[in-house]
Design a protein around this motif. Structure first.
Motif, PDB file in Angstrom:
ATOM      1  N   SER A  12      20.965  -7.094  -2.056  1.00 20.44           N
ATOM      2  CA  SER A  12      20.507  -7.536  -3.366  1.00 20.44           C
ATOM      3  C   SER A  12      20.622  -9.059  -3.498  1.00 20.44           C
ATOM      4  N   GLN A  13      21.751  -9.603  -3.024  1.00 19.85           N
ATOM      5  CA  GLN A  13      21.961 -11.048  -3.085  1.00 19.85           C
ATOM      6  C   GLN A  13      20.968 -11.779  -2.176  1.00 19.85           C
ATOM      7  N   ASN A  14      20.741 -11.218  -0.994  1.00 21.57           N
ATOM      8  CA  ASN A  14      19.770 -11.825  -0.068  1.00 21.57           C
ATOM      9  C   ASN A  14      18.392 -11.919  -0.714  1.00 21.57           C
ATOM     10  N   VAL A  15      17.991 -10.820  -1.391  1.00 21.90           N
ATOM     11  CA  VAL A  15      16.669 -10.787  -2.021  1.00 21.90           C
ATOM     12  C   VAL A  15      16.599 -11.819  -3.145  1.00 21.90           C
ATOM     13  N   ALA A  16      17.684 -11.904  -3.936  1.00 19.96           N
ATOM     14  CA  ALA A  16      17.725 -12.881  -5.028  1.00 19.96           C
ATOM     15  C   ALA A  16      17.617 -14.299  -4.463  1.00 19.96           C
ATOM     16  N   ASP A  17      18.369 -14.561  -3.380  1.00 20.15           N
ATOM     17  CA  ASP A  17      18.320 -15.889  -2.744  1.00 20.15           C
ATOM     18  C   ASP A  17      16.917 -16.214  -2.260  1.00 20.15           C
ATOM     19  N   LEU A  18      16.297 -15.256  -1.579  1.00 16.27           N
ATOM     20  CA  LEU A  18      14.965 -15.489  -1.011  1.00 16.27           C
ATOM     21  C   LEU A  18      13.953 -15.778  -2.119  1.00 16.27           C
ATOM     22  N   HIS A  19      14.042 -14.999  -3.211  1.00 17.74           N
ATOM     23  CA  HIS A  19      13.077 -15.201  -4.288  1.00 17.74           C
ATOM     24  C   HIS A  19      13.282 -16.564  -4.956  1.00 17.74           C
ATOM     25  N   SER A  20      14.552 -16.948  -5.182  1.00 19.71           N
ATOM     26  CA  SER A  20      14.825 -18.276  -5.747  1.00 19.71           C
ATOM     27  C   SER A  20      14.328 -19.363  -4.808  1.00 19.71           C
ATOM     28  N   LEU A  21      14.567 -19.164  -3.533  1.00 14.46           N
ATOM     29  CA  LEU A  21      14.163 -20.161  -2.535  1.00 14.46           C
ATOM     30  C   LEU A  21      12.661 -20.414  -2.617  1.00 14.46           C
ATOM     31  N   LEU A  22      11.876 -19.324  -2.592  1.00  8.25           N
ATOM     32  CA  LEU A  22      10.422 -19.468  -2.591  1.00  8.25           C
ATOM     33  C   LEU A  22       9.939 -20.066  -3.911  1.00  8.25           C
ATOM     34  N   THR A  23      10.538 -19.619  -5.037  1.00  6.68           N
ATOM     35  CA  THR A  23      10.130 -20.118  -6.346  1.00  6.68           C
ATOM     36  C   THR A  23      10.451 -21.603  -6.468  1.00  6.68           C
ATOM     37  N   ASN A  24      11.727 -21.962  -6.137  1.00  9.50           N
ATOM     38  CA  ASN A  24      12.156 -23.354  -6.315  1.00  9.50           C
ATOM     39  C   ASN A  24      11.461 -24.308  -5.349  1.00  9.50           C
ATOM     40  N   ALA A  25      11.029 -23.788  -4.211  1.00 10.92           N
ATOM     41  CA  ALA A  25      10.333 -24.639  -3.240  1.00 10.92           C
ATOM     42  C   ALA A  25       8.831 -24.671  -3.527  1.00 10.92           C
ATOM     43  N   HIS A  26       8.412 -23.988  -4.609  1.00  8.59           N
ATOM     44  CA  HIS A  26       6.998 -23.913  -4.998  1.00  8.59           C
ATOM     45  C   HIS A  26       6.133 -23.326  -3.897  1.00  8.59           C
ATOM     46  N   VAL A  27       6.677 -22.369  -3.161  1.00 10.24           N
ATOM     47  CA  VAL A  27       5.869 -21.602  -2.218  1.00 10.24           C
ATOM     48  C   VAL A  27       5.261 -20.457  -3.028  1.00 10.24           C
ATOM     49  N   LYS A  28       3.957 -20.563  -3.266  1.00 10.41           N
ATOM     50  CA  LYS A  28       3.310 -19.647  -4.225  1.00 10.41           C
ATOM     51  C   LYS A  28       2.977 -18.297  -3.580  1.00 10.41           C
ATOM     52  N   PRO A  29       3.195 -17.191  -4.321  1.00 13.72           N
ATOM     53  CA  PRO A  29       2.748 -15.892  -3.834  1.00 13.72           C
ATOM     54  C   PRO A  29       1.219 -15.875  -3.808  1.00 13.72           C
ATOM     55  N   PRO A  30       0.588 -14.905  -3.180  1.00 10.10           N
ATOM     56  CA  PRO A  30       1.194 -13.735  -2.532  1.00 10.10           C
ATOM     57  C   PRO A  30       1.815 -14.044  -1.165  1.00 10.10           C
ATOM     58  N   TYR A  31       2.815 -13.224  -0.825  1.00  6.68           N
ATOM     59  CA  TYR A  31       3.494 -13.374   0.455  1.00  6.68           C
ATOM     60  C   TYR A  31       3.196 -12.189   1.370  1.00  6.68           C
ATOM     61  N   ILE A  32       3.300 -12.472   2.679  1.00  5.28           N
ATOM     62  CA  ILE A  32       3.367 -11.378   3.657  1.00  5.28           C
ATOM     63  C   ILE A  32       4.757 -11.450   4.252  1.00  5.28           C
TER      64      ILE A  32
END
Lengths: 526, 109
Positions: free
Chosen positions: A289-309
């Motif tokens: 759960s923490q890993n997923v939260a970290d990954l989502h924050s990482l992508l959001t804060n780095a402005h890596v826009k979805p969609p993702y594969i």
């Protein structure tokens, strides 16, 4: 018209001060005459030749005419020259190994070519310094071999690979060949041509070596909350963005054979989870759960826009599944590389519950031991925890890897991931998943189970385990209407290292399928 | 090598100083050696040898004036001394005794 500046500095450095005036004057006078008669280039060659070949006589010049200060200066120059040569050798060696790893398709030939050219170059230089240089060259080449071989025999360095042994064996004749050719043609142009050719190879290697650069230092440190920063490395362009998730124990480097190739077709991001590689250590327990939260924050804060594969390996396929549960709308596709399964507990029914439990306990104990050793800074490359160094890596990258692999933060993270696995198992292992039409490719490593043979498993047991793996991964694929499980024969658990082309092809297929309404197929992967 | 003996290269350098007379200094000695013997000599080797035979007293030296032709550097002139001439005579006599009565032609087959 003046002689080459660097050669003048060389003469000044090696000539006893009392004689500098007359030696430099003699050289200048003849240089000027030669420049007038034969042209500047020829005069430059002559000056360099005189300067370099004069070194031994000038350094061994009578002691009586040399003050204490001059003697110390001479010793300093000799030490400096030796250190400079060692550094140069290290740089050339690095570049040669970069050639070795990056120039595929030609086999190991560029590696040998660069190495032997390097040896021939030094042979020619030695022959140029000494008139009867061949004996000196032979002695030097045997000293070189001894410097490399003796520490191995004494057990201080790792043994050479087959290619390294061949390189070394060829270096002695190559050095002699360089010396002999120089003796025959007596031309400084030869040295220059060799130097130019060597530089070209080294520059090409440096350009190819650029592929390593992302793994030698932190790329983008992105805050993910609580003041913690994770290391993110994105390359290529396009949408959807391919996100690579490494397994327990691996930094983003584990994708180094996949990311550059994929980046030619898409935007690709890999990252180090907390405690790994260049990311900050610590933080909350490393649950899925923490890993997923970290990954989502990482992508959001780095402005890596979805969609993702999402491409996830082994144990951290759980991260990908939970990510899909929480952010299904942000996903365009998923590739699970030999993913771990909850049903693995059922393997007890194949190998026996006792062995299965013992394996789990032994694994945890191993990680705990390594963690304790890491905290006391007792880990080093080559031991059980870190494993042998990859001799194909350039020395720089090898040092970075060793630093990461022995860091207490890494082992804390590994231990935390291993022990947190059950914390949110119910949520992570839900069988109620419905991914709709999400393109989903599961890669099953056909040879992953073969290692059990060494553990005393029978052929029938391994065959049964393989069937069970297939069934579990088929279930995984069935979460999506457009999911498929492909068994790749003969490939080990680390598919992305063993057969990177399979992972690359799988991801490219999912990128294509995310734009069309077709189901992925296994045909193109085999 | 004993103090008053001449090594081969020392002998070559000393003879070149003698041949050049007043015009003997590093650059001319180096060129004389190359043009007469056909073997290449470095300025470092020439100066190291000159310094050695000067210490043995076979030659003496003095600094000249700086000239533009030499990039503003002075030259060190060399002159053969009596003991140098003596050493050359001795070396020649030794070699002549060794060669006496030998027919190299008969050996060269």
């Amino acid at each position: 018209m003046t002689p080459p500046f660097a050669a003048q500095v060389l003469v000044a450095a090696v000539t006893p001060p009392a004689d500098y005036e007359s030696v430099a004057g003699d050289l200048y006078e003849e240089y000027a005459d030669r420049a007038e008669l034969a042209g500047r280039t020829a005069a430059d060659h002559w000056y360099w030749s005189q300067a370099i070949r004069s070194i031994p006589s000038l350094l061994l010049y009578s002691r009586s005419s040399r003050s204490l200060v001059a003697s110390i200066a001479t010793a300093a120059i000799v030490v400096f020259a030796l250190v400079a040569m060692l550094i140069l050798n290290e740089l050339i060696g690095d570049a040669i190994f970069t050639v070795y790893r990056n120039v595929t398709g030609f086999g190991a030939w560029p590696f040998f070519l660069a190495g032997w050219m390097d040896a021939a170059f030094f042979g020619a230089v030695l022959a140029a310094i000494r008139q009867q240089g061949i004996r000196l060259t032979l002695i030097a080449s045997f000293v070189l071999v001894a410097i490399i071989v003796i520490p191995i025999l004494l057990g201080f360095s790792a043994p050479l690979s087959l290619h390294e042994s061949l390189l070394l064996a060829g270096a002695v004749p190559a050095m002699s060949a360089g010396a002999v050719v120089f003796q025959i043609v007596r031309s400084w142009r030869l040295i220059r041509h060799l130097a130019v050719a060597l530089s070209v190879v080294l520059l090409a290697a440096a350009a190819a070596g650029g592929a390593d650069a992302p793994y030698e230092s932190a790329q983008r440190l992105v805050e993910v909350g609580g003041g913690r920063h994770l290391n993110l490395y994105c390359s290529g362009a396009g949408s959807p963005v391919v996100v690579l998730e490494a397994a327990i124990g691996s930094s983003m480097y584990v994708w180094h054979k996949v990311q550059p190739a994929l980046a030619q077709h898409a935007r690709v991001c890999s990252y180090d989870r907390a405690g790994y590689g260049f990311s900050d250590p610590g933080g909350p327990p490393h649950t899925t759960s923490q890993n997923v939260a970290d990954l989502h924050s990482l992508l959001t804060n780095a402005h890596v826009k979805p969609p993702y594969i999402l491409v996830a390996h082994s144990l951290n396929a759980f991260d990908a599944r939970l990510f899909a549960d929480r952010y299904r709308g942000e996903l365009a596709g998923m590739v699970l590389v030999d993913p771990s399964e909850v049903g693995e507990a059922r393997f007890g029914s194949i190998y026996g519950k006792k062995k299965s439990d013992a394996d789990t306990a032994a694994n945890l104990k191993f990680i705990q031991t390594c963690t304790r050793k890491a905290e006391r800074h007792l880990l080093k490359s080559g031991d059980d925890c870190v494993g042998p160094p990859d001799l194909h890596l350039a020395a720089r990258l090898r040092r970075v890897q060793e630093q990461h692999d022995t860091a207490p933060a890494l082992w804390d993270a590994v231990l935390s991931e291993e022990t947190s696995l059950n914390a949110d198992l119910r949520e992570v292992t839900s069988q109620q998943r419905r991914y709709g039409n999400l393109p989903l490719l599961v890669l099953t490593a056909g040879a992953a189970e073969d290692g059990e043979k060494q553990q005393g498993a029978s052929i029938a047991q391994i065959a049964a385990a393989k069937r069970l793996w297939k069934q579990l991964r088929d279930n995984d694929a069935a979460f999506s209407n457009r999911g498929i499980n492909c068994v790749i024969p003969g490939v080990s658990h680390y598919v992305q290292l063993d057969k990177p082309e399979v992972v690359i092809e799988a991801v490219l297929q999912i990128i294509g399928d995310s734009k069309r309404a077709v189901k992925p197929s296994c045909a193109r992967l085999l | 090598m004993a103090k008053n003996e001449l090594g081969e290269f020392e002998q070559i350098v000393l003879l070149s100083v003698l041949r050049l007379g007043e015009g003997a200094y590093g650059a001319t000695i180096r060129m004389e050696i190359e043009s007469v013997t056909g073997r290449s000599a470095t300025i470092g080797a020439v100066h190291a040898t000159l310094e050695r035979i000067e210490r043995k007293g076979f030659v003496s030296s003095w600094m000249g004036k700086a000239t533009a032709r030499r990039g503003g550097k002075a030259k060190r002139h060399f002159k053969i001394e009596a003991s140098g001439v003596k050493a050359l005579k001795k070396t020649r006599a030794t070699l002549q005794r060794l060669y006496a009565g030998l027919s190299l032609r008969s050996l060269s087959a």
